[in-house]
Design a protein around this motif. Structure first.
Motif, mmCIF file in Angstrom:
data_model
loop_
_atom_site.group_PDB
_atom_site.id
_atom_site.type_symbol
_atom_site.label_atom_id
_atom_site.label_comp_id
_atom_site.label_asym_id
_atom_site.label_seq_id
_atom_site.Cartn_x
_atom_site.Cartn_y
_atom_site.Cartn_z
ATOM 1 N N GLY A 156 0.789 -1.215 0.000
ATOM 2 C CA GLY A 156 0.000 0.000 0.000
ATOM 3 C C GLY A 156 0.825 1.271 0.000
ATOM 4 N N THR A 157 2.151 1.162 -0.005
ATOM 5 C CA THR A 157 2.984 2.356 -0.010
ATOM 6 C C THR A 157 3.104 2.952 -1.401
ATOM 7 O OG1 THR A 157 4.997 1.081 -0.370
ATOM 8 C CG2 THR A 157 4.403 1.547 1.924
ATOM 9 N N GLY A 158 2.715 2.199 -2.414
ATOM 10 C CA GLY A 158 2.840 2.687 -3.776
ATOM 11 C C GLY A 158 4.168 2.354 -4.418
ATOM 12 N N LEU A 159 5.085 1.715 -3.684
ATOM 13 C CA LEU A 159 6.391 1.387 -4.238
ATOM 14 C C LEU A 159 6.369 0.078 -5.016
ATOM 15 C CD1 LEU A 159 8.563 2.478 -1.218
ATOM 16 C CD2 LEU A 159 8.080 3.750 -3.311
ATOM 17 N N SER A 160 5.424 -0.760 -4.698
ATOM 18 C CA SER A 160 5.235 -2.011 -5.418
ATOM 19 C C SER A 160 3.887 -1.945 -6.120
ATOM 20 C CB SER A 160 5.265 -3.187 -4.444
ATOM 21 O OG SER A 160 5.155 -4.405 -5.147
ATOM 22 N N LYS A 161 3.879 -2.265 -7.387
ATOM 23 C CA LYS A 161 2.614 -2.268 -8.135
ATOM 24 C C LYS A 161 1.827 -3.546 -7.874
ATOM 25 C CE LYS A 161 4.115 0.661 -11.934
ATOM 26 N NZ LYS A 161 4.387 0.722 -13.380
ATOM 27 N N LEU A 162 2.549 -4.612 -7.555
ATOM 28 C CA LEU A 162 1.927 -5.902 -7.275
ATOM 29 C C LEU A 162 2.249 -6.307 -5.843
ATOM 30 C CD1 LEU A 162 2.817 -7.789 -10.571
ATOM 31 C CD2 LEU A 162 0.650 -6.709 -9.975
ATOM 32 N N ASN A 163 1.265 -6.867 -5.180
ATOM 33 C CA ASN A 163 1.428 -7.250 -3.780
ATOM 34 C C ASN A 163 0.973 -8.684 -3.562
ATOM 35 O OD1 ASN A 163 2.287 -4.599 -2.703
ATOM 36 N ND2 ASN A 163 0.273 -3.972 -3.456
ATOM 37 N N VAL A 164 1.200 -9.179 -2.367
ATOM 38 C CA VAL A 164 0.767 -10.526 -2.001
ATOM 39 C C VAL A 164 -0.720 -10.664 -2.309
ATOM 40 C CG1 VAL A 164 0.429 -12.108 -0.061
ATOM 41 C CG2 VAL A 164 2.565 -10.815 -0.264
ATOM 42 N N GLY A 165 -1.054 -11.753 -2.986
ATOM 43 C CA GLY A 165 -2.440 -12.018 -3.376
ATOM 44 C C GLY A 165 -2.746 -11.651 -4.813
ATOM 45 N N ASN A 173 8.886 -2.610 -14.343
ATOM 46 C CA ASN A 173 7.759 -1.670 -14.285
ATOM 47 C C ASN A 173 6.407 -2.364 -14.151
ATOM 48 O OD1 ASN A 173 9.345 0.633 -14.360
ATOM 49 N ND2 ASN A 173 9.232 0.817 -16.580
ATOM 50 N N LEU A 174 6.326 -3.642 -14.473
ATOM 51 C CA LEU A 174 5.091 -4.389 -14.233
ATOM 52 C C LEU A 174 4.892 -4.671 -12.748
ATOM 53 C CD1 LEU A 174 5.344 -7.054 -17.086
ATOM 54 C CD2 LEU A 174 3.842 -5.036 -17.046
ATOM 55 N N PHE A 175 6.005 -4.753 -12.027
ATOM 56 C CA PHE A 175 5.983 -5.167 -10.631
ATOM 57 C C PHE A 175 6.104 -4.014 -9.637
ATOM 58 C CE2 PHE A 175 6.835 -9.073 -12.783
ATOM 59 C CZ PHE A 175 6.362 -10.077 -11.958
ATOM 60 N N ALA A 176 6.940 -3.031 -9.954
ATOM 61 C CA ALA A 176 7.273 -2.031 -8.934
ATOM 62 C C ALA A 176 7.493 -0.647 -9.523
ATOM 63 C CB ALA A 176 8.520 -2.482 -8.182
ATOM 64 N N VAL A 177 7.519 0.314 -8.619
ATOM 65 C CA VAL A 177 7.787 1.700 -8.979
ATOM 66 C C VAL A 177 9.244 2.043 -8.683
ATOM 67 C CG1 VAL A 177 7.178 4.101 -8.473
ATOM 68 C CG2 VAL A 177 5.394 2.347 -8.529
ATOM 69 N N SER A 178 9.724 1.622 -7.513
ATOM 70 C CA SER A 178 11.098 1.951 -7.146
ATOM 71 C C SER A 178 11.654 0.938 -6.152
ATOM 72 C CB SER A 178 11.180 3.365 -6.568
ATOM 73 O OG SER A 178 10.417 3.455 -5.389
ATOM 74 N N PHE A 179 12.940 1.038 -5.955
ATOM 75 C CA PHE A 179 13.749 0.291 -4.998
ATOM 76 C C PHE A 179 14.167 -1.105 -5.469
ATOM 77 C CE2 PHE A 179 11.701 3.342 -2.135
ATOM 78 C CZ PHE A 179 12.839 3.983 -1.713
ATOM 79 N N ILE A 180 15.449 -1.349 -5.286
ATOM 80 C CA ILE A 180 16.069 -2.641 -5.495
ATOM 81 C C ILE A 180 17.004 -2.883 -4.325
ATOM 82 C CG2 ILE A 180 15.915 -2.867 -8.007
ATOM 83 C CD1 ILE A 180 18.686 -1.540 -8.158
ATOM 84 N N PRO A 181 17.338 -4.108 -4.029
ATOM 85 C CA PRO A 181 16.767 -5.313 -4.606
ATOM 86 C C PRO A 181 15.293 -5.453 -4.249
ATOM 87 C CG PRO A 181 18.109 -5.865 -2.705
ATOM 88 C CD PRO A 181 18.280 -4.400 -2.943
ATOM 89 N N ARG A 182 14.631 -6.240 -5.034
ATOM 90 C CA ARG A 182 13.196 -6.484 -4.843
ATOM 91 C C ARG A 182 12.946 -7.946 -5.198
ATOM 92 N NH1 ARG A 182 8.919 -3.790 -3.852
ATOM 93 N NH2 ARG A 182 9.918 -1.766 -3.911
ATOM 94 N N ASN A 183 12.137 -8.623 -4.375
ATOM 95 C CA ASN A 183 11.912 -10.059 -4.552
ATOM 96 C C ASN A 183 10.441 -10.415 -4.440
ATOM 97 O OD1 ASN A 183 14.792 -11.101 -4.509
ATOM 98 N ND2 ASN A 183 14.719 -9.867 -2.667
ATOM 99 N N TYR A 184 10.061 -11.408 -5.225
ATOM 100 C CA TYR A 184 8.697 -11.940 -5.200
ATOM 101 C C TYR A 184 8.784 -13.461 -5.266
ATOM 102 C CZ TYR A 184 7.385 -7.196 -6.574
ATOM 103 O OH TYR A 184 7.226 -5.834 -6.623
ATOM 104 N N ILE A 185 7.892 -14.119 -4.533
ATOM 105 C CA ILE A 185 7.708 -15.565 -4.693
ATOM 106 C C ILE A 185 6.310 -15.745 -5.254
ATOM 107 C CG2 ILE A 185 7.580 -17.828 -3.590
ATOM 108 C CD1 ILE A 185 9.484 -16.734 -1.419
ATOM 109 N N ILE A 186 6.238 -16.498 -6.341
ATOM 110 C CA ILE A 186 4.985 -16.752 -7.038
ATOM 111 C C ILE A 186 4.637 -18.223 -6.866
ATOM 112 C CG2 ILE A 186 3.771 -16.504 -9.241
ATOM 113 C CD1 ILE A 186 5.349 -13.921 -8.150
ATOM 114 N N ASN A 187 3.384 -18.531 -6.520
ATOM 115 C CA ASN A 187 2.996 -19.935 -6.367
ATOM 116 C C ASN A 187 2.667 -20.539 -7.740
ATOM 117 O OD1 ASN A 187 0.289 -19.306 -7.022
ATOM 118 N ND2 ASN A 187 -0.438 -19.538 -4.917
ATOM 119 N N PRO A 188 2.453 -21.849 -7.806
ATOM 120 C CA PRO A 188 2.197 -22.500 -9.101
ATOM 121 C C PRO A 188 0.958 -21.984 -9.840
ATOM 122 C CG PRO A 188 2.873 -24.136 -7.491
ATOM 123 C CD PRO A 188 2.654 -22.844 -6.743
ATOM 124 N N GLU A 189 0.065 -21.308 -9.136
ATOM 125 C CA GLU A 189 -1.127 -20.746 -9.766
ATOM 126 C C GLU A 189 -0.888 -19.327 -10.277
ATOM 127 O OE1 GLU A 189 -1.325 -22.237 -6.534
ATOM 128 O OE2 GLU A 189 -1.726 -24.100 -7.614
#
Length: 172
Positions: free
Chosen positions: A23-32, A128-144
């Motif tokens: 909800g900070t606006g730094l990540s375009k995609l979040n958990v869920g 740019n699909l995932f975030a607005v700013s800051f690195i490193p940045r990590n995501y774990i995606i499930n099989p779905e």
């Protein structure tokens, strides 16, 4: 010398962020959220569609070759994640060098001796699909294709939590 120190300090502060809440606006995609389909070219010039990894756990990492916190984290990704899980057919790492070219990435891999999959993202197309700013940045995606973990910045404690989450998921 003093100017070099200041420059290094500013660069490190730029890429070494705190962990940010959703909800900070730094990540375009979040958990869920479901990750969008995207395409990228590997270092051999082959076009890859992210849908090729459907049904797998995907660890997505964004970094820059000049970012020291990114490099520290990538050493741990190599040793503590890739070396342990690379033979798991239900797992893949996709690491993208934000604003890095093919040549930058090839040189970086050769210098650092990384063996996990690393790709250029010269124009920030994927980032740019995932975030607005800051690195490193990590995501774990499930099989779905759903994001089950998201984090910005590098902190050893947070990395350990992420590693344990992956170990648990991939041991099933």
């Amino acid at each position: 010398m003093k100017n070099n120190f200041i420059l290094v300090f500013l660069l490190c502060n730029f890429c070494w962020s705190q962990n940010f809440d959703e909800g900070t606006g730094l990540s375009k995609l979040n958990v869920g959220d479901t990750i969008p389909e995207f395409k990228f070219t590997n270092l051999e010039g082959h076009l890859i569609n992210s849908t090729e990894y459907s049904g797998k756990y995907i660890y997505i990492n964004f970094f820059a070759t000049w970012c020291e916190p990114c490099i520290r984290e990538m050493k741990l990704i190599e040793k503590d994640i890739w070396e342990i899980h690379k033979s798991n057919s239900n797992f893949i790492i996709l690491s993208f060098g934000r604003e890095d070219t093919d040549d930058d990435i090839k040189k970086f891999i050769n210098q650092r001796k990384f063996t996990f999959p690393i790709f250029p993202d010269k124009d920030r197309t994927i980032y740019n699909l995932f975030a607005v700013s800051f690195i490193p940045r990590n995501y774990i995606i499930n099989p779905e294709g759903i994001i089950i973990y998201s984090e910005g910045g590098f902190y050893k404690e947070e990395f350990e939590k992420m590693k344990e989450k992956l170990n648990l998921l991939l041991s099933k």
